[in-house]
Design a protein around this motif. Structure first.
Motif, PDB file in Angstrom:
ATOM      1  N   ASN A   1    -100.986 -13.783 -31.882  1.00  0.00           N
ATOM      2  CA  ASN A   1    -101.471 -15.311 -31.206  1.00  0.00           C
ATOM      3  C   ASN A   1    -100.965 -16.123 -32.459  1.00  0.00           C
ATOM      4  N   TYR A   2    -101.150 -17.683 -32.147  1.00  0.00           N
ATOM      5  CA  TYR A   2    -100.751 -18.663 -32.995  1.00  0.00           C
ATOM      6  C   TYR A   2    -102.076 -19.212 -33.720  1.00  0.00           C
ATOM      7  N   TYR A   3    -101.846 -19.687 -34.795  1.00  0.00           N
ATOM      8  CA  TYR A   3    -102.698 -20.705 -35.710  1.00  0.00           C
ATOM      9  C   TYR A   3    -102.496 -21.938 -35.057  1.00  0.00           C
ATOM     10  N   ASP A   4    -103.343 -22.928 -35.662  1.00  0.00           N
ATOM     11  CA  ASP A   4    -103.490 -24.181 -34.864  1.00  0.00           C
ATOM     12  C   ASP A   4    -103.069 -25.160 -35.959  1.00  0.00           C
ATOM     13  N   PRO A   5    -101.896 -25.674 -36.279  1.00  0.00           N
ATOM     14  CA  PRO A   5    -101.643 -26.713 -37.238  1.00  0.00           C
ATOM     15  C   PRO A   5    -102.175 -28.163 -36.744  1.00  0.00           C
ATOM     16  N   PHE A   6    -102.514 -28.317 -35.571  1.00  0.00           N
ATOM     17  CA  PHE A   6    -103.059 -29.767 -35.136  1.00  0.00           C
ATOM     18  C   PHE A   6    -104.308 -30.186 -35.989  1.00  0.00           C
ATOM     19  N   LEU A   7    -105.092 -28.787 -36.572  1.00  0.00           N
ATOM     20  CA  LEU A   7    -106.197 -29.009 -37.458  1.00  0.00           C
ATOM     21  C   LEU A   7    -105.786 -30.017 -38.347  1.00  0.00           C
ATOM     22  N   ALA A   8    -104.758 -30.309 -39.016  1.00  0.00           N
ATOM     23  CA  ALA A   8    -104.297 -31.135 -40.089  1.00  0.00           C
ATOM     24  C   ALA A   8    -104.911 -32.693 -39.716  1.00  0.00           C
ATOM     25  N   VAL A   9    -105.223 -32.967 -38.330  1.00  0.00           N
ATOM     26  CA  VAL A   9    -105.561 -34.305 -38.153  1.00  0.00           C
ATOM     27  C   VAL A   9    -107.083 -34.448 -38.675  1.00  0.00           C
ATOM     28  N   TRP A  10    -107.738 -33.333 -39.019  1.00  0.00           N
ATOM     29  CA  TRP A  10    -109.047 -33.668 -39.450  1.00  0.00           C
ATOM     30  C   TRP A  10    -109.188 -34.661 -40.505  1.00  0.00           C
ATOM     31  N   LEU A  11    -108.096 -34.632 -41.415  1.00  0.00           N
ATOM     32  CA  LEU A  11    -108.084 -35.574 -42.505  1.00  0.00           C
ATOM     33  C   LEU A  11    -107.863 -36.893 -42.299  1.00  0.00           C
ATOM     34  N   THR A  12    -107.602 -37.295 -41.117  1.00  0.00           N
ATOM     35  CA  THR A  12    -107.349 -38.660 -40.771  1.00  0.00           C
ATOM     36  C   THR A  12    -108.483 -39.353 -40.444  1.00  0.00           C
ATOM     37  N   GLY A  13    -109.578 -38.744 -40.372  1.00  0.00           N
ATOM     38  CA  GLY A  13    -111.005 -39.354 -40.229  1.00  0.00           C
ATOM     39  C   GLY A  13    -111.953 -38.815 -39.176  1.00  0.00           C
ATOM     40  N   PRO A  14    -113.017 -39.687 -38.567  1.00  0.00           N
ATOM     41  CA  PRO A  14    -113.793 -39.383 -37.690  1.00  0.00           C
ATOM     42  C   PRO A  14    -113.141 -38.974 -36.252  1.00  0.00           C
ATOM     43  N   SER A  15    -112.135 -39.884 -35.695  1.00  0.00           N
ATOM     44  CA  SER A  15    -111.425 -39.591 -34.550  1.00  0.00           C
ATOM     45  C   SER A  15    -110.569 -38.158 -34.591  1.00  0.00           C
ATOM     46  N   GLY A  16    -110.068 -38.273 -35.879  1.00  0.00           N
ATOM     47  CA  GLY A  16    -109.154 -37.008 -36.219  1.00  0.00           C
ATOM     48  C   GLY A  16    -110.044 -35.617 -36.149  1.00  0.00           C
ATOM     49  N   GLN A  17    -111.005 -35.834 -36.609  1.00  0.00           N
ATOM     50  CA  GLN A  17    -112.085 -34.751 -36.717  1.00  0.00           C
ATOM     51  C   GLN A  17    -112.496 -34.089 -35.405  1.00  0.00           C
TER      52      GLN A  17
ATOM     53  N   HIS B   1    -100.216  -4.297 -28.962  1.00  0.00           N
ATOM     54  CA  HIS B   1    -101.197  -4.653 -29.714  1.00  0.00           C
ATOM     55  C   HIS B   1    -101.158  -6.134 -30.162  1.00  0.00           C
ATOM     56  N   VAL B   2    -102.660  -6.762 -30.204  1.00  0.00           N
ATOM     57  CA  VAL B   2    -102.603  -8.175 -30.666  1.00  0.00           C
ATOM     58  C   VAL B   2    -102.865  -8.199 -32.262  1.00  0.00           C
ATOM     59  N   ALA B   3    -101.694  -8.906 -32.720  1.00  0.00           N
ATOM     60  CA  ALA B   3    -101.929  -9.454 -34.157  1.00  0.00           C
ATOM     61  C   ALA B   3    -102.492 -10.887 -34.127  1.00  0.00           C
ATOM     62  N   ASP B   4    -103.812 -10.629 -34.589  1.00  0.00           N
ATOM     63  CA  ASP B   4    -104.962 -11.757 -34.640  1.00  0.00           C
ATOM     64  C   ASP B   4    -104.490 -12.957 -35.624  1.00  0.00           C
ATOM     65  N   VAL B   5    -103.388 -13.594 -35.637  1.00  0.00           N
ATOM     66  CA  VAL B   5    -103.161 -14.377 -36.558  1.00  0.00           C
ATOM     67  C   VAL B   5    -103.982 -15.807 -36.474  1.00  0.00           C
ATOM     68  N   ALA B   6    -104.653 -16.164 -35.499  1.00  0.00           N
ATOM     69  CA  ALA B   6    -105.547 -17.247 -35.186  1.00  0.00           C
ATOM     70  C   ALA B   6    -106.893 -16.887 -36.034  1.00  0.00           C
ATOM     71  N   THR B   7    -107.364 -15.889 -36.028  1.00  0.00           N
ATOM     72  CA  THR B   7    -108.619 -15.299 -36.971  1.00  0.00           C
ATOM     73  C   THR B   7    -107.953 -15.258 -38.629  1.00  0.00           C
ATOM     74  N   ALA B   8    -107.099 -14.751 -38.662  1.00  0.00           N
ATOM     75  CA  ALA B   8    -106.618 -14.625 -40.263  1.00  0.00           C
ATOM     76  C   ALA B   8    -106.419 -16.205 -40.650  1.00  0.00           C
ATOM     77  N   PHE B   9    -106.114 -17.127 -39.976  1.00  0.00           N
ATOM     78  CA  PHE B   9    -105.939 -18.656 -40.431  1.00  0.00           C
ATOM     79  C   PHE B   9    -107.374 -19.230 -40.141  1.00  0.00           C
ATOM     80  N   SER B  10    -108.461 -18.436 -39.900  1.00  0.00           N
ATOM     81  CA  SER B  10    -109.916 -19.076 -39.766  1.00  0.00           C
ATOM     82  C   SER B  10    -109.877 -20.186 -38.511  1.00  0.00           C
ATOM     83  N   THR B  11    -109.230 -20.305 -37.684  1.00  0.00           N
ATOM     84  CA  THR B  11    -108.721 -21.254 -36.787  1.00  0.00           C
ATOM     85  C   THR B  11    -110.073 -21.963 -36.146  1.00  0.00           C
TER      86      THR B  11
END
Length: 310
Positions: free
Chosen positions: A198-214, A241-251
């Motif tokens: 499965n996939y990690y979530d790079p969109f989480l980086a918008v957290w750094l832009t402020g309240p709306s990004g969070q 088998h599922v390689a749980d990358v999402a969990t490895a990245f603490s998504t």
């Protein structure tokens, strides 16, 4: 009930959760970022490393993650999780040969029908893999797969999401991932260990832009579960088998905190994205760094180790 008869209902259910396109769009990236043309010749095979005869094989399929695209050089590289996993597997099997088929920009549809990368003697990445698995049946030990994120590429235009496009993309993942995994398993038979991520979530980086990004980051992480859910169902229906990358990245971990250099305390999942992808660098790119690829390779390695013990 057959797997195929369950697919339309699964596609309708997943298609309704269009917000998951936020995750998939961020992972898809520009399809033209790196055009990879594998050179596998299906009429030949690598020579054995010693007198034992035909070697064992590791066959890897996927998109730009499998191909190893890196924005700092602008093309596919050998730092991909598939290359790093191969190096680890080869330590225990010196004769192991890597058949690397990943194609940057690949969607589930192009993996099946072709159209981006060329494979001599085959119509598509899937066709190349199926031919190789059949020709070397009994000699393939590992098969890995990552696919699905690019299926909603193009659904983002002028800063808005085309919900109908996103719904169609997620529904396509729900239908075509099982077709891909079933075809691979049928061609490879029972000897290989099969795993897909499965996939990690790079969109989480918008957290750094402020309240709306969070707020957007929280929504993305929650809704992204739907896309990964579609992928995981497709993997399991095909015996992967599922390689749980999402969990490895603490998504989904917004609770635990980590210190991000130059920023301060941020949720662990945000820190992981900044540390393991190019999102928080001047490249602002969604692909995993060599360190991130090492994390992904480790997830696959653990899956193979655990499945071997069963």
């Amino acid at each position: 009930m057959s797997a195929r008869s369950r697919l339309p209902r699964l596609a309708r259910t997943l298609g309704a959760v269009t917000g998951a396109a936020l995750l998939a769009l961020s992972l898809a990236g520009p399809a033209s970022a790196a055009t990879h043309t594998p050179t596998l010749d299906l009429s030949t095979q690598p020579a054995a490393a010693d007198h034992h005869g035909q070697p064992d094989y590791y066959v890897s399929l996927g998109d730009s993650l499998a191909a190893g695209y890196q924005p700092n050089v602008g093309h596919d590289t050998d730092v991909s999780y598939t290359d790093q996993l191969y190096a680890q597997l080869k330590q225990h099997d010196p004769d192991l040969v890597h058949i690397k088929l990943g194609c940057s920009g690949e969607t589930t549809e192009t993996m099946i029908d072709g159209g981006i990368c060329s494979y001599p003697g085959a119509t598509s990445q899937l066709d190349a893999a199926v031919q190789f698995l059949r020709a070397h049946r009994g000699h393939v030990r590992y098969v890995t797969l990552d696919i699905g994120a690019n299926d909603v590429d193009g659904c983002l235009a002028s800063g808005s999401i085309d919900l109908a496009c996103a719904a169609k993309g997620i529904a396509t993942v729900g239908v075509q991932v099982p077709e891909i995994t079933a075809a691979l398993h049928a061609a490879g038979g029972g000897r290989p260990q099969y795993a897909g991520m499965n996939y990690y979530d790079p969109f989480l980086a918008v957290w750094l832009t402020g309240p709306s990004g969070q707020q957007a980051a929280r929504l993305s992480a929650t809704l992204g579960v739907a896309l990964n859910g579609a992928i995981e169902v497709g993997l399991k229906l095909g015996g992967f088998h599922v390689a749980d990358v999402a969990t490895a990245f603490s998504t989904l971990d917004f609770t635990d905190q980590a210190t991000l250099p130059g920023v301060g305390q941020v949720p662990l999942n945000v820190a992981r994205i900044c540390e393991w992808t190019w999102e928080c660098t001047p490249y602002h790119d969604i692909h995993a760094t060599p360190t991130g690829h090492a994390v992904i390779a480790g997830v696959f390695r653990d899956v193979f180790r655990d499945s071997h013990r069963r």
